[in-house]
Design a protein around this motif. Structure first.
Motif, short mmCIF file in Angstrom:
data_model
loop_
_atom_site.label_atom_id
_atom_site.label_comp_id
_atom_site.label_asym_id
_atom_site.label_seq_id
_atom_site.Cartn_x
_atom_site.Cartn_y
_atom_site.Cartn_z
N ALA A 650 0.82 -1.22 0.00
CA ALA A 650 0.00 0.00 0.00
C ALA A 650 0.85 1.26 0.00
O ALA A 650 0.37 2.35 -0.33
N GLY A 651 2.11 1.15 0.37
CA GLY A 651 3.00 2.31 0.37
C GLY A 651 2.73 3.26 1.52
O GLY A 651 2.08 2.91 2.51
N ALA A 652 3.20 4.50 1.37
CA ALA A 652 3.08 5.52 2.43
C ALA A 652 2.61 6.83 1.84
O ALA A 652 3.01 7.22 0.74
N THR A 653 1.75 7.50 2.60
CA THR A 653 1.28 8.84 2.23
C THR A 653 2.10 9.86 3.00
O THR A 653 2.21 9.77 4.24
N LEU A 654 2.66 10.85 2.32
CA LEU A 654 3.55 11.83 2.94
C LEU A 654 2.99 13.23 2.77
O LEU A 654 2.32 13.54 1.78
N GLN A 655 3.28 14.09 3.74
CA GLN A 655 2.88 15.49 3.68
C GLN A 655 3.94 16.33 4.38
O GLN A 655 4.46 15.94 5.43
N LEU A 656 4.26 17.48 3.81
CA LEU A 656 5.18 18.43 4.43
C LEU A 656 4.42 19.70 4.78
O LEU A 656 3.78 20.30 3.92
N LYS A 657 4.48 20.09 6.06
CA LYS A 657 3.81 21.31 6.52
C LYS A 657 4.86 22.26 7.07
O LYS A 657 5.96 21.85 7.48
N THR A 658 4.54 23.55 7.09
CA THR A 658 5.44 24.56 7.66
C THR A 658 4.68 25.37 8.70
O THR A 658 3.47 25.62 8.55
N LYS A 659 5.40 25.78 9.73
CA LYS A 659 4.81 26.56 10.82
C LYS A 659 5.75 27.69 11.19
O LYS A 659 6.97 27.57 11.06
N GLU A 660 5.16 28.76 11.68
CA GLU A 660 5.93 29.87 12.22
C GLU A 660 5.31 30.23 13.57
O GLU A 660 4.11 30.46 13.65
N TYR A 661 6.14 30.25 14.62
CA TYR A 661 5.63 30.40 15.98
C TYR A 661 4.54 29.36 16.24
O TYR A 661 3.50 29.66 16.85
#
Length: 748
Positions: A650-661
């Motif tokens: 099934a593999g892997a689902t990836l996500q990249l998020k960014t945050k400030e403070y």
């Protein structure tokens, strides 16, 4: 009856609506949100009444835009405080014109306080209806003499702040327009003072007193320490006020038998009560402790991260020095290592082995999202020490707990005994560390090991002055009879490295700062701290200075740093205040050359087990690129290469998020392709930094059955000197994504 009829008229209904919008809603909200403090209520009434006087009976074209803007500021303030614990800054206002940011922030009932939104909306709509209903020219605006009332209230607020300054968070003391106005006035005053002084801001200042290595004190021990090993026990977020000997020594008003077992141990060893924590965040505390240097006195990139690009300075840190002198060096913490890149920073400091949650095979006593509960952590640590003691080589071991980190970890029986989970978690830690120290004594560890118990930072105590900067240091040494039970003088985390090296009579590198806890000094010393938004310094001669976000400083006569009964001497601004902030900036100087490219590599090629479901952006983060500072007028390039390790079909689902403070920020990151077995995912993209980004974090999240490996996660920030960036939007630059056959990639 005529009087009552007047108040039922549209004009007085308009006045009541204005009072509701600008005064009653803020006051009620403050109480409901738990921000109750007299300064805050006074600020709400002063600013609210000022707006009522200015807008009453003004035309709709003047009043309505201001009311809508007020509503937006009120919502933005509440949302930002709820999300990241800070009030908006003027630099945040550009987000209100970003359609993508606004739509994403409010998508799917994204407001955390929709009731406040509805109250503001209904109030503004009611005002418009009443104003339309009112006959033109029926009433005139209020006389200008009414302005005296809010101006007197604002002057009273300033006077009270002058005489009795509060350490509470900004939102307890100000509403947003008042805070922004106060900052603007302070900045204008500082600029004027700069001009009058004919001195440019940022001029070099003398920080030699803060950076010096001072080993001129009289040794407490007649010969080098007898211990063969070093054990540093670091307790997450514990303030010094929790130890009764510290409270008694400094005459603290805090009451409560919070950590009785550790307090009893503090009476057996050498306790330093006036012990300063220089900053917040674990990685900053560990850096100060283990590298003999002040951490950043702001929210810039932690020096621990900058250490990754400075191997020469890394060799001067305590673990590297102990390793150089024949010790095996070990770091063990209850949480995973990837957060804040400790999987790379701790080895860079000189630890031979750096281990986290995955090392522990013993069964935890309760589930905790950050890692091992404190009792389970210390049980595992005991087995680790048993292994070390079987070796002939001397060792240094640093332990880091996690249970007293929000959301706090404690079993049900503790939660039933205490009013909140925070105190329950502290009590659970107290029992765990007490049992651990008892076991060390029974097993004879204390006879040949220098044991230091301290905390990385302080999670603070409400309404207790200086609690956010108040730490403790407890030393248990084989030659305990030669040491005092209470160490006099002001010390801090910056002193720990020099103290351990001094105990063993080992050379102390020249770039290490601080004093030795194992020496008595006949004179005071300078020391500095930045916690809870306040910059504080003690000059070592009885003068304590504290500066707030408005660059307003207050002086106190105080023999030490932690002193709740200091004598207030007055306030000051201008050049003297500027010099203190410049000292902090000088100490903040990065471990990398100014204006040079910043390049950080956060990949370590090690397998990372995925969860079938992710629940937390922090605990489930797969990469340690947190709290970076990206300077103004620069461009950042992010390059990732992710490889599958034993993934199912099934593999892997990836996500990249960014945050400030700690709040999500909108950067157009390309969607990450699904990762399947036998493949790698390669992604590269750039984005511009029109303004300085502080406390900027990357969060790589994944779901799947199996593991992945990061072969690359590089973050490169380069200055733009060609002038092009100012004309560009805040959109990303070129984006590249690809999937490759993993076997071919490994072969190449």
């Amino acid at each position: 009856m005529r009087f009552l009829n007047r108040w039922h008229s549209p004009s007085y209904s308009v006045l009541l609506t204005l009072c509701s919008l600008f005064i009653f809603i803020p006051l009620i909200s403050r109480g409901l949100f738990g921000w109750s403090q007299s300064y805050g209520y006074l600020s709400d009434i002063a600013i609210g009444s000022l707006l009522v006087v200015l807008l009453y009976q003004r035309t709709l074209i003047i009043a309505l835009p201001l009311m809508i803007f007020w509503g937006i500021l009120t919502l933005a303030n509440v949302e930002l405080i709820s999300a990241v614990g800070r009030m908006p800054e003027p630099s945040d206002l550009h987000y209100l014109t970003d359609a993508q940011f606004v739509s994403r922030s409010t998508h799917g009932a994204g407001l955390s306080h929709p009731a406040l939104f509805l109250a503001l909306l209904i109030n503004i709509a009611l005002y418009v209806l009443l104003l339309i209903r009112q006959q033109p020219g029926a009433h005139r605006p209020l006389a200008r003499t009414w302005l005296l009332a809010p101006l007197v209230l604002l002057a009273g607020h300033a006077a009270l702040q002058y005489r009795a300054p509060s350490e509470s968070d900004q939102w307890f003391q100000f509403n947003l327009p008042h805070k922004l106005a106060a900052e603007g006035l302070s900045d204008t005053e500082e600029d004027l003072q700069n001009w009058l002084d004919n001195q440019p801001p940022g001029a070099p200042v003398d920080v030699a007193g803060l950076q010096q290595l001072d080993l001129d004190g009289a040794p407490l021990l007649s010969r080098p320490g007898q211990a063969h090993n070093v054990l540093i026990i670091t307790l997450e977020g514990i303030p010094g006020a929790y130890l009764s000997p510290s409270r008694d020594a400094l005459h603290s008003p805090y009451v409560g038998n919070t950590m009785p077992r550790l307090s009893r141990w503090a009476e057996r060893g050498m306790l330093t009560a006036d012990y300063v924590l220089h900053s917040h965040q674990t990685i900053r505390g560990l850096y100060s402790m283990l590298c003999g240097d002040f951490a950043k006195l702001d929210s810039g990139t932690p020096k621990g991260v900058e250490l990754l690009n400075n191997p020469a300075r890394s060799e001067q840190c305590l673990p590297a020095q102990m390793r150089k002198n024949g010790f095996s060096t070990h770091y063990l913490q209850g949480a995973g290592l990837r957060f804040m890149a400790k999987d790379q920073i701790m080895p860079q400091m000189g630890f031979d082995k750096t281990l986290g949650r995955d090392w522990f095979t013993n069964t935890p006593h309760l589930k905790f999202p950050w890692g091992m509960d404190d009792k389970g952590f210390f049980e595992g640590s005991l087995s680790y020490i048993k292994q070390l003691r079987k070796q002939d080589q001397p060792w240094m071991l640093t332990l880091m707990t996690v249970g007293t980190h929000q959301p706090y970890s404690a079993p049900p029986e503790y939660l039933q005994r205490f009013p909140d989970s925070k105190l329950a978690a502290v009590a659970y830690l107290d029992d765990a560390v007490g049992e651990f120290l008892d076991a060390l004594k029974q097993q004879g560890v204390l006879k040949d090991t220098l044991v230091i118990v301290t905390s990385d930072e302080s999670h603070g105590i409400e309404n207790l002055s200086l609690a956010s900067a108040w730490g403790f240091n407890l030393i248990l040494a084989p030659e305990q009879q030669q040491l005092p039970h209470l160490k006099q003088g002001v010390y801090g985390h910056v002193d720990l490295t020099a103290s351990v090296l001094d105990y063993f009579a080992l050379p102390v590198p020249a770039n290490i700062s601080g004093r030795s806890l194992l020496r008595d000094y006949s004179h005071g010393r300078q020391i500095i701290s930045y916690t809870n938004g306040l910059l504080r310094e003690h000059d070592g001669k009885g003068l304590f200075t504290e500066c707030d976000f408005q660059h307003v400083c207050r002086r106190y006569a105080s023999p030490g740093f932690i002193n709740d009964k200091s004598h207030y001497l007055g306030r000051f601004t201008g050049r003297a205040a500027r010099l203190l902030s410049q000292q902090a900036e000088q100490l903040n100087q990065s471990l990398i050359p100014a204006n040079a490219s910043q390049h950080y590599q956060f990949a370590n090629h090690q397998p990372i087990e995925l969860k079938l479901e992710r629940t937390d952006d922090w605990a489930d983060n797969l990469v340690g690129a947190q709290y970076l500072e990206l300077p103004k007028d620069t461009q950042t390039t992010v390059t990732m290469k992710i490889r599958a390790v034993n993934l199912d079909a099934a593999g892997a689902t990836l996500q990249l998020k960014t945050k400030e403070y700690d709040r999500d920020v909108e950067i157009a990151i390309p969607p990450l392709p699904k990762l399947t077995p036998e493949q790698t995912v390669s992604v590269s993209f750039t984005f511009n930094n029109l303004d300085t980004r502080k406390a900027f974090s990357f969060h790589l999240l994944g779901q799947g059955n199996g593991a992945i490996a990061l072969d690359e996660f590089s973050v490169t920030t380069e200055p733009r000197t060609d002038g092009l960036i100012a004309a560009q939007s805040d959109s990303p630059g070129p984006v590249e994504t690809s999937t490759e056959d993993a076997s071919e990639d490994l072969h190449n």
